[in-house]
Design an enzyme around this catalytic site. Structure first.
Site, PDB file in Angstrom:
ATOM      1  N   GLY A 102       0.927  -1.139   0.000  1.00  0.00           N
ATOM      2  CA  GLY A 102       0.000   0.000   0.000  1.00  0.00           C
ATOM      3  C   GLY A 102       0.951   1.169   0.000  1.00  0.00           C
ATOM      4  O   GLY A 102       1.811   1.253   0.853  1.00  0.00           O
ATOM      5  N   THR A 103       0.856   2.060  -0.928  1.00  0.00           N
ATOM      6  CA  THR A 103       2.018   2.874  -1.166  1.00  0.00           C
ATOM      7  C   THR A 103       1.684   4.193  -1.837  1.00  0.00           C
ATOM      8  O   THR A 103       0.535   4.489  -2.128  1.00  0.00           O
ATOM      9  CB  THR A 103       2.964   2.082  -2.094  1.00  0.00           C
ATOM     10  OG1 THR A 103       4.153   2.796  -2.257  1.00  0.00           O
ATOM     11  CG2 THR A 103       2.326   1.922  -3.455  1.00  0.00           C
ATOM     12  N   THR A 104       2.730   4.989  -2.057  1.00  0.00           N
ATOM     13  CA  THR A 104       2.612   6.148  -2.936  1.00  0.00           C
ATOM     14  C   THR A 104       3.749   6.077  -3.932  1.00  0.00           C
ATOM     15  O   THR A 104       4.916   6.003  -3.534  1.00  0.00           O
ATOM     16  CB  THR A 104       2.746   7.452  -2.147  1.00  0.00           C
ATOM     17  OG1 THR A 104       1.874   7.410  -1.035  1.00  0.00           O
ATOM     18  CG2 THR A 104       2.405   8.632  -3.022  1.00  0.00           C
TER      19      THR A 104
ATOM     20  N   ASP B 285       7.549   5.778  -1.638  1.00  0.00           N
ATOM     21  CA  ASP B 285       7.785   5.697  -0.201  1.00  0.00           C
ATOM     22  C   ASP B 285       8.441   4.343   0.067  1.00  0.00           C
ATOM     23  O   ASP B 285       8.911   3.694  -0.863  1.00  0.00           O
ATOM     24  CB  ASP B 285       6.458   5.839   0.551  1.00  0.00           C
ATOM     25  CG  ASP B 285       5.614   4.594   0.404  1.00  0.00           C
ATOM     26  OD1 ASP B 285       5.215   4.010   1.418  1.00  0.00           O
ATOM     27  OD2 ASP B 285       5.384   4.189  -0.763  1.00  0.00           O
TER      28      ASP B 285
END
Lengths: 216, 217
Positions: A17-19, A34
């Protein structure tokens, strides 16, 4: 007495789960991500580099299921090696993106990963491709991952055509920092990769060096 | 983005929406979009005003189920006017927010509405309060709500500064609403803004074609 529940990292799927973000500038591209990998509510890796090389001057940014994303990246890395030997020169960014798209589309029911492909080639310069769910589209910049929802407004407002390399790097760092502040599944440090005609440069910005905003 | 769907599974008409409020030097700006939709597929109103006046210098914005929000604000308006007669003076902004909070908390099983309350009073000047779905009440200098708000958290974090001027704050709020309306399919229409200061209240409506445009429009 409440019994001890099994720790989440044993049973939950591991997700990045990220950017992630990639942006094209005049002469190259900048990719950023990230570093948090979560399994349910636990953080199982707080320093993972989600920017994965597909070739010397082509990188991809991983999001979604960690296993699916890594596997796609490794498969495409191999296929690109073979392809570049066959054509006798460095592959185009569009070729790398097409290979990613082919896998994402063919196995779209089984996989749940989104890769952004970006790089530099001699023919078209810096390019960014989005490959969500098997589509292939070239864009001036692309954001992805769970943290991207929070920064759509920011990137819409701040992006301008014709930004230089340093401006783009700052734009990516600001965007990642804002998303990491709001998204529970993004955090840790910021990884940056800058690709241009002269080479590929990897950078890490540690947590306390990230920009802060009015409420911090 | 499954979270988005669950917001719209509210019974009946829901204000999939974008609402915000921000404090500037001397006052507060509160604003919203104007779209009411049914389940994200049909726009039932293009020009609904979600900024409701509950007293002379206190406004609130609603998000969630439109019916619940209207019922709660009507009740709150009545209770507040009664309260201000008893107090022989205009109510405090926190009083208005507390009335909404009590209604939301005591009826938390049946209701599905959240509120932003903003206003000016003599005791503490400009204030913004947010009452969430379950009935939590907190005070913040700037706050967002509704489904469209997720897209502009980054923008608001980056661009909000305490003690802006009135014009800066109005531009900031208009930009934020325009960005959210550009990305959220259940927010849209015109931007309704209300500026509240010690001197009075001013309504600003920015129609769709006058909203700021960004790089890809």
């Amino acid at each position: 007495m409440l019994g001890e529940a099994e720790p989440q990292w044993l049973s939950e799927e591991v997700k990045t789960g990220t950017t992630i973000i990639a942006i094209q500038f005049n002469g190259g591209v900048v990719l950023g991500s990230d570093s948090r990998v979560s399994a349910g509510e636990s953080v199982v890796n707080r320093v993972m580099n989600k920017l994965s090389p597909l070739h010397d001057k082509i990188y991809c940014a991983l999001s979604g299921s960690a296993a699916d994303a890594q596997t796609i990246a490794e498969m495409v890395n191999y296929q690109l090696d073979v392809h570049s030997m066959e054509i006798g020169e460095d592959p185009q960014v569009r070729s790398a993106a097409t290979l990613v798209k082919n896998i994402s589309y063919k196995y779209k029911e089984e996989l749940s990963a989104h890769l952004i492909v970006a790089g530099w080639d001699r023919k078209e310069g810096g390019q960014v491709f989005a490959t969500l769910k098997g589509l292939l589209t070239r864009q001036p910049f692309a954001v992805g991952g769970s943290g991207s929802s929070y920064v759509y407004g920011f990137v819409d407002a701040e992006y301008r055509k014709g930004m230089g390399k340093k401006e783009c790097q700052q734009f990516v760092i600001n965007t990642l920092s804002l998303a990491m502040n709001r998204d529970g599944s993004s955090g840790g440090v910021a990884y940056l990769v800058t690709i241009d005609e002269h080479g590929t440069e990897e950078n890490v910005i540690l947590g306390n060096d990230l920009p802060t905003f009015f409420d911090q | 983005m499954e979270k988005h769907y669950s917001d719209s599974q509210v019974k009946g008409v829901s204000t999939g929406t974008t609402i915000l409020a921000a404090i500037f030097d001397g006052g507060v700006v509160i604003g919203s979009d104007s779209r009411a939709s049914m389940g994200g597929e049909y726009v039932s109103s293009k020009t609904i005003n979600k900024v409701i006046q509950v007293h002379d210098r206190i406004f609130c914005c609603m998000a969630g189920s439109l019916a619940d929000a209207q019922a709660v604000t009507k009740t709150a308006k009545f209770q507040l006017s009664f309260h201000s007669v008893q107090m022989e003076g205009p109510p405090l902004v926190i009083a208005a927010a507390s009335v909404l909070k009590d209604l939301c908390y005591k009826n938390k099983e049946e209701l599905e509405a959240g509120f932003i309350t903003a206003g000016w009073d003599k005791k503490k000047g400009p204030q913004v309060y947010v009452v969430s779905l379950g009935g939590m009440l907190i005070s913040q200098p700037v706050t967002l709500g509704g489904s469209g708000s997720t897209f502009i958290y980054g923008y608001v974090d980056a661009k909000y500064k305490p003690n802006m001027t009135r014009e800066e704050c109005l531009q900031f709020a208009t930009n934020a609403l325009a960005l959210a309306m550009g990305r959220d399919n259940v927010s849209g229409g015109v931007a309704h803004l209300v500026v509240i200061t010690e001197k009075g209240v001013e309504h600003v409506v920015v129609p769709g074609d006058k909203l700021p445009r960004f790089h890809d429009e």
